[in-house]
Structures are given as structure tokens and as C-alpha cells.
Motif scaffolding. Structure first.
Motif, PDB file in Angstrom:
ATOM      1  N   ARG A  70       0.843  -1.199   0.000  1.00  0.00           N
ATOM      2  CA  ARG A  70       0.000   0.000   0.000  1.00  0.00           C
ATOM      3  C   ARG A  70       0.872   1.240   0.000  1.00  0.00           C
ATOM      4  O   ARG A  70       0.951   1.972   0.987  1.00  0.00           O
ATOM      5  N   PRO A  71       1.572   1.500  -1.084  1.00  0.00           N
ATOM      6  CA  PRO A  71       2.509   2.631  -1.132  1.00  0.00           C
ATOM      7  C   PRO A  71       1.777   3.961  -1.016  1.00  0.00           C
ATOM      8  O   PRO A  71       0.590   4.080  -1.336  1.00  0.00           O
ATOM      9  N   LEU A 222       6.280   0.469   3.621  1.00  0.00           N
ATOM     10  CA  LEU A 222       5.609  -0.741   4.074  1.00  0.00           C
ATOM     11  C   LEU A 222       4.305  -0.398   4.787  1.00  0.00           C
ATOM     12  O   LEU A 222       3.283  -1.064   4.613  1.00  0.00           O
ATOM     13  N   LEU A 223       4.326   0.651   5.600  1.00  0.00           N
ATOM     14  CA  LEU A 223       3.126   1.069   6.312  1.00  0.00           C
ATOM     15  C   LEU A 223       2.127   1.750   5.388  1.00  0.00           C
ATOM     16  O   LEU A 223       0.915   1.587   5.544  1.00  0.00           O
ATOM     17  N   ALA A 228      -1.803   1.813  11.556  1.00  0.00           N
ATOM     18  CA  ALA A 228      -0.834   0.930  12.206  1.00  0.00           C
ATOM     19  C   ALA A 228      -0.421   1.570  13.517  1.00  0.00           C
ATOM     20  O   ALA A 228      -0.552   2.788  13.707  1.00  0.00           O
ATOM     21  N   LEU A 229       0.072   0.730  14.437  1.00  0.00           N
ATOM     22  CA  LEU A 229       0.576   1.203  15.719  1.00  0.00           C
ATOM     23  C   LEU A 229       2.056   0.877  15.814  1.00  0.00           C
ATOM     24  O   LEU A 229       2.454  -0.263  15.577  1.00  0.00           O
ATOM     25  N   CYS A 252       3.125   8.640   6.876  1.00  0.00           N
ATOM     26  CA  CYS A 252       2.227   7.537   7.256  1.00  0.00           C
ATOM     27  C   CYS A 252       1.044   8.132   8.024  1.00  0.00           C
ATOM     28  O   CYS A 252       1.026   8.118   9.265  1.00  0.00           O
ATOM     29  N   PRO A 253       0.057   8.654   7.323  1.00  0.00           N
ATOM     30  CA  PRO A 253      -1.033   9.372   8.002  1.00  0.00           C
ATOM     31  C   PRO A 253      -1.880   8.484   8.906  1.00  0.00           C
ATOM     32  O   PRO A 253      -2.602   9.004   9.751  1.00  0.00           O
ATOM     33  N   GLY A 254      -1.795   7.161   8.744  1.00  0.00           N
ATOM     34  CA  GLY A 254      -2.549   6.270   9.614  1.00  0.00           C
ATOM     35  C   GLY A 254      -1.763   5.758  10.798  1.00  0.00           C
ATOM     36  O   GLY A 254      -2.289   4.976  11.605  1.00  0.00           O
ATOM     37  N   LEU A 255      -0.525   6.200  10.937  1.00  0.00           N
ATOM     38  CA  LEU A 255       0.351   5.680  11.991  1.00  0.00           C
ATOM     39  C   LEU A 255       0.064   6.363  13.326  1.00  0.00           C
ATOM     40  O   LEU A 255      -0.092   7.574  13.400  1.00  0.00           O
TER      41      LEU A 255
END
Length: 468
Positions: A70-71, A222-223, A228-229, A252-255
């Protein structure tokens, strides 16, 4: 995982089949096969493509091999520019990237947190608050701070376990010196990448293969943009490099980051979560239902498996918890001494000299070296908070033995002679260090020095006086 042929995703007729023997990499994805085919078509190595695109070699290799599924949108654009793709080929590349983001969340199997070695008691409220904030991404950087041995790592494990149960990938990096309270689940390659990321964030040198920045960039690929946490356990008290921390969070906006440390970083957006010791039973309350007592008795049974707790033993256990203020590391250390003491003798020894029992008898485990760890942390306090700690420990009722009943802020201003705002600032420093505990009851706030801290501080004062 099935191998997907390049033809499963349409792309420009200008793309020629790769040369014999240069087929798609094993376990690749439509996106990875496309990138590799375009790269070979124009005769570029992965290193040359990395130079042209400013994307790391490791990230390109991960994309081609299907490890990064998911780049980021910027990555796809840079890759298309470097490969000199026309409109149709560019659109096909973007479609393949979007397909990878939406198909399986980017992971063949979401990475899991380490496996805890011991159960946790009395932290359900803290776990619920942190897991809720991180799951909803209302907080993206949470720093759990507190004294050594207060249970920060165990709390992070419980939060990570809960979030992983919802499908969230969990990446875990332990800094040197972190307590060995778990069994790691990561493979060597992911562990090395996280080591490189940590080195990149804190500017403490290259990763295992000398490619810290490359590891950080590849991990970001990768993220991708999905949730992700990342747990950084036992992180340095000194703040990371802000440019790299900000770059990681933007890339990584979801990190979400969950950090355990003994002091706040003091960076924008940091959510400071102070972990206090466990609550202790009040006089006359049922000690068997108290979490601090349960934790202490769990450690007692490890030292003496035959131990059974009747009413008298429960009261003595409650007394131990009061003297040590429910501090998990101190409770573990004190319980280890039951190899040579009985519970009655342990209570007497704690009344006489608690500092001597702050270190684990076996020299191993959660309470090992606790006295030294406390003094090292408190020794790093600025002069003002350290002077306030001296005054609190030396004041009537603040010495040993017996619990500190606490003082209101107005009492502290009278004790120190400082103005209320200045005294409040110094008190906040002590609170964030974990040395002082706040209790809010009936509209009144009282502050007291923790029992293990008073014991260690008194031992330090006596040693200093003897050396003069």
C-alpha cells in the motif's frame, strides 16, 4: 500467497514483455510486477531507479517483491516520473496501487505485539483510555511516562494486544535497557528495520547494515497510508529529531505512536500519560480485592509456591503495599525477599529500612536494581524540583517510617517560601517524574512523595552525609 501475473492488470501497450529469465518476482503483486516490468523495459537497476525517484532501494525491492502493498500516493507519483510513464501506463500503475491498498490492508498477516509473560492487574481503566484514543486516532503520539518499575511496558503490551485484536498492525521496538517482560514476535528483517527507524529518529547512528535512513523510508512504504501502531518501548528521554518524527507522521497518516519513557519529550502534539503506581487498600477495606495486593501476592507465590493467604496474611500484604505505595517494581522486589524472610519479618524489615528491599534478591526480574534506577532518574531532575523533593522528604511527617499523608499546594508554598506559580511549576516536574503522587478527594488535591522514592532518597542522603 498466490503469484499474480503482470497481465492481470492492464498497462500501456508500449510496455514490452521482460526478457527471458526476468519474470515477476516470487510472491509479487500486480503493482510490484508492473514496477519491475517498467524498470526492466528501460534498463534500470533498482539502485538507478532509487537515484532517479529518491525512493530507497529497500523500498523499491519491497514493492517489487510484494512486501509493501500500500505505497503512499507520493511514492507512486515519484515512481511513475522516474520510469517516464505515459498517461495510460501511469493510470495503470495508480490503479494497481489503489487495488493493493484496498484488497487486504497491505499485510499478508498483520504484525503482532510481543507476548506478555505475566498477567496484568488493576489497569483496566488506563488500557481502555489509551486504546480508545489510539484506535480513533484522536491522539497520534502518546508518551506513557512514570518511574522505573511502574508498569509502563506491561501497559503498552495490553494496549497493543487490544488494538491488534481489532486487526491493527502492531510494530514493536525495544530500546536497550528495556525490561524483558515479553517474547518478541517479529522476524529478524522487521526487527532490523525498526532498529534502523529508531536510529534515524534519534540520530543515534546507522542501523545494523548502516542504512538507518533507508530502513526508515522503506518502513514508511511498508506502512503506507493505512492504520498501524508503532510502539517505542523504553525510549530515550531526549526528544527525537523533530524533522524526522514529523516526516514519519506525514508519510504515514494512519500511523499512531505509543511511547514508554521516564520523561516527556516536550514536542508538539505529544499526549503525556502519567502512569502512577497501583492504588493501595485503605485502612479497614478488604485487601483481597485490591489490585496492589493481588500483584504482591502473585510475586509472593513465585517466591514461595506453597504460600496461602489467610486474613492475617492479607492484612500484612496490605501493609507492605501501603509502605511501598503500590509501586509494582518495588512490590516484586520486596516479595523476592520472602525466600529468606517470612511475611512478618518482611514487614518489620520494611519499617526499619525499606531502601534495602528495593532491589530484587535474586538480582533479576522486574525489581532488579530499582533503587539505582530511581536515584538515576531523580538525579536528572533540575535543581529546583530536586530542592523541592529534599524539602518534602525532610519536612515533619515526610520522613520514614510510615506513609506520607500528603500536603496541599498551599502547604508547599509555606514549606518552601516560593510563590504559588513557581511552586506549581516545580511540583509539576515532580509529578511528571513520578516521584510525587496526586490524590484528588472532596474537591481537595493533596500531593505526597511515593514510599519507594522517600526510601531511596533517604538512603542517598545518609550515604552523602557519611561520605563527608
Amino acid at each position: 500467497m498466490n503469484t499474480v501475473a503482470v497481465q492481470s492488470v492492464p498497462f500501456s501497450s508500449a510496455v514490452r514483455p521482460p526478457a527471458p529469465g526476468a519474470g515477476p518476482a516470487q510472491d509479487s503483486t500486480p503493482l510490484g510486477s508492473l514496477i519491475r516490468a517498467h524498470r526492466l523495459r528501460i534498463g534500470l537497476t533498482q539502485r538507478e531507479l532509487a537515484d532517479l525517484s529518491t525512493i530507497s532501494v529497500r523500498a523499491i525491492r519491497d514493492l517489487e517483491q510484494g512486501k509493501a502493498r500500500r505505497p503512499r500516493t507520493d511514492t507512486v507519483r515519484l515512481m511513475a516520473d522516474a520510469l517516464r510513464l505515459g498517461p495510460r501506463a501511469r493510470a495503470a500503475l495508480e490503479a494497481a496501487a489503489q487495488q493493493g491498498r484496498g484488497s487486504d490492508g497491505g499485510w499478508a498477516e498483520p504484525p503482532a505485539p510481543p507476548t506478555a509473560l505475566h498477567a496484568m492487574a488493576g489497569r483496566a481503566g488506563e488500557v481502555a483510555v489509551l486504546a480508545g484514543e489510539l484506535a480513533a486516532a484522536t491522539e497520534r503520539l502518546v508518551n506513557v511516562v512514570g518511574l522505573a518499575g511502574s508498569g509502563k511496558t506491561r501497559l503498552a503490551l495490553a494496549v497493543a494486544e487490544r488494538l491488534h485484536g481489532t486487526g491493527l498492525p502492531v510494530l514493536w521496538h525495544a530500546f536497550p535497557g528495556s525490561p524483558a517482560e515479553y517474547l518478541s514476535c517479529h522476524d529478524r528483517e522487521l526487527t532490523d528495520r525498526l532498529h534502523g527507524l529508531a536510529a534515524d529518529l534519534f540520530g543515534c547512528g546507522p542501523g545494523p547494515d548502516g542504512a538507518a535512513a533507508g530502513d526508515a523510508a522503506a518502513l514508511a512504504e511498508l506502512l503506507g497510508e493505512g492504520p498501524a501502531l508503532l510502539v517505542l518501548d523504553g525510549a530515550p528521554a531526549a526528544a527525537p529529531r523533530m524533522d524526522r518524527l514529523t516526516g514519519l507522521l506525514r508519510a504515514c497518516p494512519g500511523l499512531r505512536l505509543l511511547v514508554t519513557s521516564d520523561a516527556p519529550w516536550g514536542v508538539p502534539g505529544e499526549r503525556i500519560f502519567l502512569l502512577s503506581p497501583l492504588e493501595v487498600p485503605e485502612e479497614g477495606a478488604d485487601p483481597g480485592a485490591n489490585p496492589a495486593v493481588r500483584v504482591f501476592l502473585d510475586h509472593v507465590r513465585r517466591a514461595r509456591p506453597e504460600f496461602t493467604a489467610g486474613p492475617a496474611e492479607l492484612e500484612r500484604a496490605a501493609g507492605v503495599c501501603r509502605v511501598l505505595d503500590g509501586h509494582p517494581g518495588a512490590l516484586a522486589a520486596a516479595a523476592s525477599w520472602l525466600v529468606v524472610y517470612d511475611l512478618t519479618a518482611l514487614c518489620r524489615a520494611l519499617d526499619e529500612d525499606p531502601a534495602a528491599l528495593l532491589d530484587h534478591l535474586g538480582g533479576a526480574g522486574g525489581g532488579s536494581g530499582l533503587r539505582g534506577a530511581l536515584l538515576e532518574r531523580l538525579g536528572r531532575l533540575p535543581e529546583g524540583p530536586r530542592a523541592l523533593l529534599d524539602a518534602l522528604c525532610a519536612a515533619p511527617g515526610g520522613g520514614l517510617p510510615g506513609p506520607d499523608r500528603g500536603r496541599e499546594l498551599a502547604d508547599l508554598t509555606a514549606l518552601t517560601g516560593l510563590a504559588l506559580p513557581e511552586c506549581g511549576r516545580l511540583l509539576r516536574e515532580l509529578l511528571l517524574s513520578g516521584a510525587v503522587r496526586a490524590e484528588h478527594r472532596d474537591g481537595t488535591s493533596r500531593f505526597r512523595v511515593l514510599g519507594p522514592v522517600r526510601a531511596a532518597w533517604a538512603h542517598r542522603a545518609a550515604a552523602t552525609a557519611a561520605a563527608r
